[in-house]
Design a protein around this motif. Structure first.
Motif, mmCIF file in Angstrom:
data_model
loop_
_atom_site.group_PDB
_atom_site.id
_atom_site.type_symbol
_atom_site.label_atom_id
_atom_site.label_comp_id
_atom_site.label_asym_id
_atom_site.label_seq_id
_atom_site.Cartn_x
_atom_site.Cartn_y
_atom_site.Cartn_z
ATOM 1 N N GLU A 58 -18.207 -17.159 0.933
ATOM 2 C CA GLU A 58 -17.097 -18.002 1.373
ATOM 3 C C GLU A 58 -16.343 -18.533 0.155
ATOM 4 O O GLU A 58 -16.945 -18.858 -0.871
ATOM 5 C CB GLU A 58 -17.597 -19.203 2.176
ATOM 6 C CG GLU A 58 -18.170 -18.885 3.538
ATOM 7 C CD GLU A 58 -18.587 -20.152 4.259
ATOM 8 O OE1 GLU A 58 -18.365 -20.225 5.482
ATOM 9 O OE2 GLU A 58 -19.133 -21.077 3.605
ATOM 10 N N ILE A 59 -15.010 -18.626 0.307
ATOM 11 C CA ILE A 59 -14.162 -19.317 -0.669
ATOM 12 C C ILE A 59 -13.347 -20.322 0.140
ATOM 13 O O ILE A 59 -12.445 -19.934 0.897
ATOM 14 C CB ILE A 59 -13.236 -18.353 -1.422
ATOM 15 C CG1 ILE A 59 -14.052 -17.315 -2.197
ATOM 16 C CG2 ILE A 59 -12.326 -19.128 -2.383
ATOM 17 C CD1 ILE A 59 -13.211 -16.196 -2.779
ATOM 18 N N LEU A 60 -13.690 -21.589 0.024
ATOM 19 C CA LEU A 60 -13.094 -22.629 0.854
ATOM 20 C C LEU A 60 -12.092 -23.447 0.057
ATOM 21 O O LEU A 60 -12.427 -24.021 -0.982
ATOM 22 C CB LEU A 60 -14.183 -23.551 1.402
ATOM 23 C CG LEU A 60 -15.313 -22.877 2.196
ATOM 24 C CD1 LEU A 60 -16.387 -23.897 2.553
ATOM 25 C CD2 LEU A 60 -14.760 -22.209 3.458
ATOM 26 N N ILE A 61 -10.863 -23.506 0.545
ATOM 27 C CA ILE A 61 -9.840 -24.383 -0.008
ATOM 28 C C ILE A 61 -9.463 -25.359 1.088
ATOM 29 O O ILE A 61 -8.972 -24.960 2.150
ATOM 30 C CB ILE A 61 -8.615 -23.588 -0.485
ATOM 31 C CG1 ILE A 61 -9.013 -22.662 -1.642
ATOM 32 C CG2 ILE A 61 -7.499 -24.548 -0.935
ATOM 33 C CD1 ILE A 61 -7.870 -21.794 -2.157
ATOM 34 N N ASP A 62 -9.748 -26.624 0.837
ATOM 35 C CA ASP A 62 -9.558 -27.661 1.872
ATOM 36 C C ASP A 62 -10.267 -27.275 3.164
ATOM 37 O O ASP A 62 -9.745 -27.481 4.270
ATOM 38 C CB ASP A 62 -8.066 -27.900 2.128
ATOM 39 C CG ASP A 62 -7.350 -28.463 0.902
ATOM 40 O OD1 ASP A 62 -8.013 -29.134 0.092
ATOM 41 O OD2 ASP A 62 -6.136 -28.229 0.754
ATOM 42 N N GLY A 63 -11.446 -26.688 3.036
ATOM 43 C CA GLY A 63 -12.274 -26.352 4.185
ATOM 44 C C GLY A 63 -11.949 -25.048 4.871
ATOM 45 O O GLY A 63 -12.663 -24.639 5.791
ATOM 46 N N LEU A 64 -10.896 -24.354 4.425
ATOM 47 C CA LEU A 64 -10.481 -23.101 5.045
ATOM 48 C C LEU A 64 -10.951 -21.921 4.205
ATOM 49 O O LEU A 64 -10.683 -21.870 3.003
ATOM 50 C CB LEU A 64 -8.954 -23.065 5.177
ATOM 51 C CG LEU A 64 -8.333 -21.829 5.836
ATOM 52 C CD1 LEU A 64 -8.773 -21.717 7.298
ATOM 53 C CD2 LEU A 64 -6.808 -21.895 5.747
ATOM 54 N N ASP A 65 -11.654 -20.970 4.825
ATOM 55 C CA ASP A 65 -12.167 -19.803 4.108
ATOM 56 C C ASP A 65 -11.036 -18.799 3.912
ATOM 57 O O ASP A 65 -10.600 -18.133 4.846
ATOM 58 C CB ASP A 65 -13.313 -19.161 4.893
ATOM 59 C CG ASP A 65 -13.987 -18.030 4.115
ATOM 60 O OD1 ASP A 65 -13.558 -17.736 2.984
ATOM 61 O OD2 ASP A 65 -14.935 -17.429 4.654
ATOM 62 N N VAL A 66 -10.571 -18.671 2.668
ATOM 63 C CA VAL A 66 -9.421 -17.807 2.390
ATOM 64 C C VAL A 66 -9.753 -16.332 2.599
ATOM 65 O O VAL A 66 -8.856 -15.510 2.791
ATOM 66 C CB VAL A 66 -8.886 -18.031 0.966
ATOM 67 C CG1 VAL A 66 -8.468 -19.484 0.767
ATOM 68 C CG2 VAL A 66 -9.903 -17.624 -0.099
#
Length: 243
Positions: A58-66
């Motif tokens: 997972e790569i989470l930016i502000d909780g969203l998995d890009v």
């Protein structure tokens, strides 16, 4: 916040470039990724922006998995991320101003981008960033006539035209003399402190990492072997990373 959970990447069935990478990167901090050549630093950085596709995690930016985004939503996400390259990635026959304005292209309608049509507001913003980088006297000069340090500052200004939350820098001072390297790192530190941006930098220079980083990630053979504040990067930790 930028978070990575159990990220892995292989280029063939035998060699793993990244092995179950997990880390958390806070807003307003400089995180420096260090490690020997081939440790996976650039692969990790480019995975964060999905310039390369990893295998799992997972790569989470502000909780969203890009990693789960479709092309349209990924394009929107990339507007939050600026990229600064080791080799500058400029169009050298174009002027400094033209190169900085290219930072707006990801958010423009395709036709305006193709025709290089920029609003007065965009041009004024680009000129202000050029001045902020100490390059106002070079705004209308071709980038091919600049020094390496000047080109890298153009690259930073171009990244800032996107109004990013995160800036990823791949060996931004590797080709620079010590004075130019210090100037570039000072700019990155000011962006973290004054504009509360998340800055992620890959470096070869351990001393620069210790001086500028709030947070250091040490990679060895694709695995995280150090994760902590710069103050904790002692001789034993450096040996773990490099020996």
């Amino acid at each position: 916040m930028l978070a990575v959970n159990e990220l892995s990447k292989s280029y063939d069935q035998e060699a793993m470039s990244l092995k179950d990478i997990s880390m958390e990167i806070e807003k307003g901090e400089i995180t420096v990724i260090i490690g020997p050549s081939g440790a996976g630093k650039t692969t990790l950085l480019r995975s964060l922006n999905q310039l390369i596709k990893d295998d799992q995690g997972e790569i989470l930016i502000d909780g969203l998995d890009v990693r789960t985004l479709n092309r349209s939503k990924m394009r929107q996400m990339r507007r939050k991320i600026g990229m600064v390259f080791q080799n500058y990635n400029l169009i050298e026959p174009l002027t400094v101003l033209e190169n900085v304005l290219h930072g707006t292209l990801g958010g423009k309608p395709t036709l305006l981008g193709i025709l290089s049509i920029y609003s007065d507001k965009e041009q004024q913003e680009a000129l202000a960033l050029i001045k902020e980088m100490g390059l106002e006297e070079f705004a209308f000069k071709q980038c091919k006539d600049l020094s390496g340090g000047q080109k890298q500052r153009v690259g930073i200004a171009r990244a800032l035209m996107k109004h990013p939350q995160i800036i990823l820098c791949d060996e931004p001072v590797a080709s620079l003399d010590p004075k130019s390297a210090t100037l570039v790192m000072d700019i990155l530190r000011s962006l973290a402190i004054e504009k509360k941006m998340t800055i992620v930098v890959t470096l070869h220079q351990v001393e620069l990492a210790k001086e500028y980083a709030d947070h250091i990630i040490g990679l060895r053979a694709g695995s995280v072997v150090f994760d902590g504040p710069s103050s904790a990067l002692d001789v034993a930790a450096i040996r773990t990373i490099y020996d």
